[in-house]
Motif scaffolding. Structure first.
Motif, mmCIF file in Angstrom:
data_model
loop_
_atom_site.group_PDB
_atom_site.id
_atom_site.type_symbol
_atom_site.label_atom_id
_atom_site.label_comp_id
_atom_site.label_asym_id
_atom_site.label_seq_id
_atom_site.Cartn_x
_atom_site.Cartn_y
_atom_site.Cartn_z
ATOM 1 N N ARG A 161 0.834 -1.207 0.000
ATOM 2 C CA ARG A 161 0.000 0.000 0.000
ATOM 3 C C ARG A 161 0.870 1.259 0.000
ATOM 4 O O ARG A 161 0.557 2.240 -0.680
ATOM 5 C CB ARG A 161 -0.932 0.001 1.211
ATOM 6 N N THR A 162 1.951 1.223 0.738
ATOM 7 C CA THR A 162 2.859 2.370 0.771
ATOM 8 C C THR A 162 3.555 2.550 -0.574
ATOM 9 O O THR A 162 3.720 3.683 -1.055
ATOM 10 C CB THR A 162 3.912 2.178 1.883
ATOM 11 N N TRP A 181 1.404 4.355 -2.975
ATOM 12 C CA TRP A 181 1.474 5.803 -2.819
ATOM 13 C C TRP A 181 2.760 6.363 -3.408
ATOM 14 O O TRP A 181 2.776 7.498 -3.900
ATOM 15 C CB TRP A 181 1.377 6.181 -1.332
ATOM 16 N N LEU A 188 2.651 9.427 -5.977
ATOM 17 C CA LEU A 188 3.246 10.722 -5.627
ATOM 18 C C LEU A 188 4.615 10.976 -6.250
ATOM 19 O O LEU A 188 5.159 12.065 -6.086
ATOM 20 C CB LEU A 188 3.379 10.828 -4.100
ATOM 21 N N GLY A 232 1.202 9.354 3.333
ATOM 22 C CA GLY A 232 1.275 7.905 3.482
ATOM 23 C C GLY A 232 0.883 7.444 4.878
ATOM 24 O O GLY A 232 0.188 6.428 5.037
ATOM 25 N N TYR A 289 -2.955 7.821 5.574
ATOM 26 C CA TYR A 289 -3.678 6.727 4.906
ATOM 27 C C TYR A 289 -3.406 5.391 5.581
ATOM 28 O O TYR A 289 -4.323 4.588 5.766
ATOM 29 C CB TYR A 289 -3.269 6.656 3.439
#
Length: 294
Positions: free
Chosen positions: A126-127, A130, A134, A166, A169
């Motif tokens: 998930r990170t 991002w 980004l 990050g 979220y």
């Protein structure tokens, strides 16, 4: 405790209690005691451990205070974790209120599923998603350039902006659900009565909803802060040298430098600050451990 024995019987209750005590003792208390012991001892070769040089000392803590770079990273981590907590609260409060007091039936169920399903994916993945969003040539920058809002891509990665996004979220559920759990028990008639008496939306939240949700707010802030201060994956993937996290320094002491004593001192200092934050939050929201446990 009496309710546990009544519902499950003495055998199951004692087994559950013993299992819990063993888990707490060997997985929480014992490692922390060892870390504290390590933090007050010098880093020595195996041949000198237990010898005259192996004495308790404050040298490891003095190193943290004397190292201006590490001290700056330490306080920046604390401040940034507090900022992440505030941002998470600002984002999650309306979501939790909508879930608890506005959404009904299928709409509420779909919103809960939409919150939970992304977290079935590993935190690293998930990170990294991002990171792709980004990055300089990522989706977000491409959209902004395509819409003509900016002339050239913005550097979100290798700075604090990407880390903040990050983390908010990554730990959104740890803020949403304590708030939702507290707000759900609020009688809707109180909100309707306040509205009928002419109270504005802001005043309803300030005088009715927030006082009722104080335990949930305290729990959400504590959990979000603790996770933010102790994370290492998010700042490593979305940050850089300018946004280095204190946990990265601790990791370096343990695994790159091989100095477990110094790493333990750094880790224990971070733990103490986190405990102070918990006590401050409990004092600020005037809640006890019993309120938080609800």
């Amino acid at each position: 405790m009496a309710e546990l024995f009544r519902r499950t019987g003495p055998l199951i209750a004692w087994m559950a209690l013993l299992t819990t005590l063993l888990w707490v003792a060997f997985m929480i208390v014992l490692p922390q005691v060892m870390m504290v012991d390590f933090s007050f001892r010098p880093s020595l070769p195996p041949s000198k451990i237990g010898g005259p040089e192996d004495v308790y000392t404050l040298k490891n803590y003095a190193t943290l205070w004397a190292n201006t770079i590490h001290r700056g990273i330490f306080f920046k981590t604390i401040w940034s974790s507090m900022l992440v907590t505030v941002l998470a609260l600002a984002v999650c409060y309306p979501i939790a209120y909508h879930l608890a007091q506005v959404a009904r039936g299928q709409a509420a169920a779909l919103l809960i599923v939409a919150l939970i399903v992304p977290f079935w994916v590993n935190e690293i993945l998930r990170t990294f998603a991002w990171f792709l969003i980004l990055s300089r040539n990522g989706i977000f920058n491409s959209a902004l350039v395509g819409l003509g809002l900016i002339d050239r891509p913005i550097q979100f990665i290798d700075g604090n902006i990407g880390v903040m996004i990050g983390m908010v979220y990554a730990y959104i559920l740890f803020m949403v659900f304590p708030l939702y759990n507290a707000m759900e028990s609020l009688d809707r008639h109180q909100i309707e009565a306040a509205r009928d008496l002419g109270a504005s939306t802001w005043r309803i939240h300030w005088r009715v909803v927030i006082p009722h949700a104080k335990p949930g707010i305290a729990v959400g802030c504590i959990m979000t802060f603790m996770l933010s201060a102790g994370t290492i994956a998010v700042p490593r993937l979305l940050g850089g040298p300018r946004s280095r996290w204190f946990t990265e320094v601790i990791y370096s002491w343990f695994f790159d430098g091989g100095d477990w004593n110094q790493g333990a001192a750094y880790a224990f200092a971070l733990l103490i600050l986190c405990i102070v934050f918990i006590l401050v939050m409990m004092r600020l929201f005037r809640v006890s451990l019993q309120d938080i446990a609800k």
